[in-house]
Enzyme design. Structure first.
Site, mmCIF file in Angstrom:
data_model
loop_
_atom_site.group_PDB
_atom_site.id
_atom_site.type_symbol
_atom_site.label_atom_id
_atom_site.label_comp_id
_atom_site.label_asym_id
_atom_site.label_seq_id
_atom_site.Cartn_x
_atom_site.Cartn_y
_atom_site.Cartn_z
ATOM 1 N N LYS A 172 0.853 -1.186 0.000
ATOM 2 C CA LYS A 172 0.000 0.000 0.000
ATOM 3 C C LYS A 172 0.892 1.239 0.000
ATOM 4 O O LYS A 172 1.497 1.588 1.009
ATOM 5 C CB LYS A 172 -0.883 0.036 1.258
ATOM 6 N N GLY A 225 7.085 5.664 7.969
ATOM 7 C CA GLY A 225 6.164 6.795 8.054
ATOM 8 C C GLY A 225 6.278 7.469 9.411
ATOM 9 O O GLY A 225 7.352 7.482 10.012
ATOM 10 N N SER A 226 5.150 7.984 9.895
ATOM 11 C CA SER A 226 5.191 8.785 11.121
ATOM 12 C C SER A 226 5.235 7.890 12.366
ATOM 13 O O SER A 226 4.866 6.710 12.320
ATOM 14 C CB SER A 226 3.967 9.687 11.168
ATOM 15 N N GLY A 230 3.285 4.350 13.120
ATOM 16 C CA GLY A 230 4.196 3.257 13.488
ATOM 17 C C GLY A 230 3.734 2.564 14.768
ATOM 18 O O GLY A 230 3.753 1.334 14.864
ATOM 19 N N GLU A 247 10.274 2.128 10.401
ATOM 20 C CA GLU A 247 11.207 3.247 10.196
ATOM 21 C C GLU A 247 10.382 4.505 10.356
ATOM 22 O O GLU A 247 9.433 4.731 9.601
ATOM 23 C CB GLU A 247 11.804 3.213 8.784
ATOM 24 N N CYS A 281 13.486 11.626 6.381
ATOM 25 C CA CYS A 281 13.629 11.285 7.796
ATOM 26 C C CYS A 281 15.086 11.435 8.220
ATOM 27 O O CYS A 281 15.377 11.520 9.403
ATOM 28 C CB CYS A 281 13.098 9.892 8.071
ATOM 29 N N GLN A 328 1.194 19.419 4.803
ATOM 30 C CA GLN A 328 2.615 19.500 5.179
ATOM 31 C C GLN A 328 3.075 20.961 5.175
ATOM 32 O O GLN A 328 3.855 21.379 6.040
ATOM 33 C CB GLN A 328 3.467 18.656 4.232
ATOM 34 N N GLU A 380 9.789 16.516 15.032
ATOM 35 C CA GLU A 380 10.084 16.395 13.600
ATOM 36 C C GLU A 380 9.152 17.315 12.807
ATOM 37 O O GLU A 380 7.936 17.235 12.931
ATOM 38 C CB GLU A 380 9.899 14.948 13.129
#
Ligand code: NDP
Ligand code: AKG
Length: 479
Positions: A172, A225-226, A230, A247, A281, A328, A380
């Site tokens: 996905k 992803g975030s 996660g 990650e 990242c 974003q 972040e």
């Protein structure tokens, strides 16, 4: 009529509700219309991957090698065209887009080779007359959930090892950028994958991703992803007892010491913080600078930041492409405001840039007089925003660098072997960079972090086999 790019389920291209994929450099440019999978589509894709697993897990290494190799060749042959597609859908500049496509081709090439190098171990047992064999077996159905910021490299570095080691896949991609993943799935399918081995379900995380998380038939999930998503992957996976790999974010430091080469320091930080619009990242958003070089460095970096050419990703003069989408962009501009309210000094950029086309253009922002307790230094941002923190000496710089919940990448710019060596040993990060940017990694070596950045075995290179295989130890009596 605009073509609908469909999902791939059990070897068939399947339609459904289509959604426009829009170019962030030019909102009038529609990259394509991509189908959104439903819960039922996703369940069918998982069932197809499950049914295809027994045969694929026993497929010959030459067949896997040939398919991965053919895929690599086509990706590399089409790097210009696919690079343009990537830059149109995600907004990174064309050289960055072509670079990412090249990396994807190299990843498939690497794992084509790995398919021929599968190996195990044969050891004597402590019991005389008994032999021990250690082998690796595929895991089963792997669910891959990928983010928008590397639309071809990240899917590639998950799909290639998954297939190489004999797993079947349901992928996905991020809803925002389905085109690049669609292109590599199409290439892989035409390269000869049997039906059901690789399934593509585009659509929303809350629908497609959630269905994957809840399915007991997904044996492992690899996610990038975030941090928030996660954690959901982790909770859902613990519930069904599956393997998972995460990650997530970074708040990567770059330390600049008094003895640094000024030019190297400025270029390294500008690249780490702002290139790819800071949407990596591995981007460096905390720049920790010792007193002796601080003012000279800040002056030179501010000048470089003001001069960065922001614009259409496909324009050859552009150094910094647009932000990926309005949400974003809002996150970036909110943090620019937060930084000022916290008392940091905005010395360059931070303003919206207007161009001929309607796009999400933002001049990279540089803060000075920041402290490591400010939100801009702790959270972040995932945009072109960096904060300089002044410190007394190397010891304080290292302490500040490590004072974060994340631990993906950490950089140092110095001409001192002593400090470089000490930093490599003591930086609390999965990847350490000496006189090179914190972002932009090689495709054949392990990638991943520590602390809140990552969970599970490393991705990429030979280390990828730890996640995508299960180890078996077999004892045989000689008889
Ligand atoms: N470390 C990294 O490489 C990245 C970090 N980020 C960070 O995350 C922030 C938000 O970005 P965003 O793209 O929203 O990150 P997300 O974590 O939301 O997205 C990553 C992937 O997870 C999917 N997803 C979302 N919700 C679920 C769910 N409930 N179940 C399963 N899958 C789900 C997304 O789907 P969907 O298609 O709906 O988005 C996407 O494919 C960024 O600002 C940045 O800070 C983002 C991208 C990459
Ligand atoms: O810096 C890189 O090369 C990789 C970065 C990455 O994987 C990410 O931002 O998700």
């Amino acid at each position: 009529m605009t073509e609908l790019f469909k999902n791939l389920i059990d070897g068939e291209w399947v339609g459904g509700e289509g959604v426009e994929n829009v170019n962030p450099s030019n909102l009038k440019d529609v990259v394509g219309v991509y189908a959104r999978a439903t819960v039922e589509d996703t369940q069918r894709a998982i069932a197809a991957a499950k049914a295809a697993f027994p045969a694929w897990s026993r497929s010959g290494i030459l067949e896997r090698h040939a398919i991965l190799r053919k895929t690599a060749d086509e990706i590399l042959a089409r790097k210009q065209e696919l690079g343009e597609l990537l830059s149109r859908e995600e907004g990174k500049t064309l050289p960055e887009g072509i670079g990412e496509v090249t990396r994807a081709g190299q990843i498939f090439d690497f794992f084509a080779g790995e398919a021929l190098r599968l190996s195990g171990e044969v050891l004597p047992s402590v019991r005389p007359g008994v032999g021990v064999e250690i082998t690796r077996e595929p895991v089963g159905v792997i669910g891959l959930i990928t983010p928008w910021n590397f639309p071809i490299a990240i899917p590639s570095w998950k799909i290639a090892p998954a297939l190489c080691y004999g797993n079947t896949v349901v992928i996905k991609p991020a809803d925002l950028v389905p085109a690049s993943t669609w292109a590599i799935v199409d290439i892989l399918q035409r390269a000869g994958l049997p039906k059901g081995v690789l399934n593509l379900v585009m659509g929303k995380g809350s629908v497609v991703g959630q269905t994957m998380l809840e399915s007991p038939d997904v044996d492992a999930i690899s996610f990038t992803g975030s941090v928030g998503t996660g954690r959901r992957v982790a909770e859902a996976s613990v519930k069904v007892g599956r393997k998972y790999q995460l990650e997530m974010g970074g708040k990567n430091p770059t330390v600049v010491l008094d003895d640094a080469d000024l030019k190297v320091a400025v270029e390294s930080v500008a690249q780490s913080a702002f290139f790819s619009t800071g949407q990596r990242c591995t981007a460096s958003s905390r720049v920790i600078v010792t007193e002796g070089i601080h003012d000279r460095f800040v002056e030179a970096l501010a000048e470089r930041t003001r001069g960065l050419r922001v614009g259409d990703a496909l324009d050859k003069n552009t150094e910094i492409g647009p932000v990926v989408d309005p949400s974003q962009l809002k996150q970036d501009t909110d943090y620019i405001e937060i930084g000022q309210q916290e008392g940091a000094k905005l010395v360059a950029g931070g303003e919206r840039v207007s161009k001929d086309t309607d796009g999400y253009f933002l001049q990279p922002a540089l803060f000075t007089e920041a402290t490591n307790s400010m939100r801009i230094a702790r959270e972040e941002i995932f945009g072109p925003v960096a904060a300089v923190i002044r410190v007394k000496d190397y010891e304080e710089a290292l302490a500040v660098a490590n004072d974060t919940e994340f631990g993906l990448s950490a950089g140092i710019v110095t001409t001192s072997l002593k400090y470089a060596t000490h930093f490599k040993r003591n930086a609390e990060a999965g990847m350490v960079m000496v006189n090179v940017p914190t972002a932009g990694v090689d495709f054949h070596v392990p990638f991943g972090g520590r602390k809140g950045s990552s969970f599970g075995p490393r991705e990429q290179g030979r280390y990828a086999q730890e996640f995508f295989t299960l180890v078996k130890t077999a004892y045989t009596a000689a008889g």
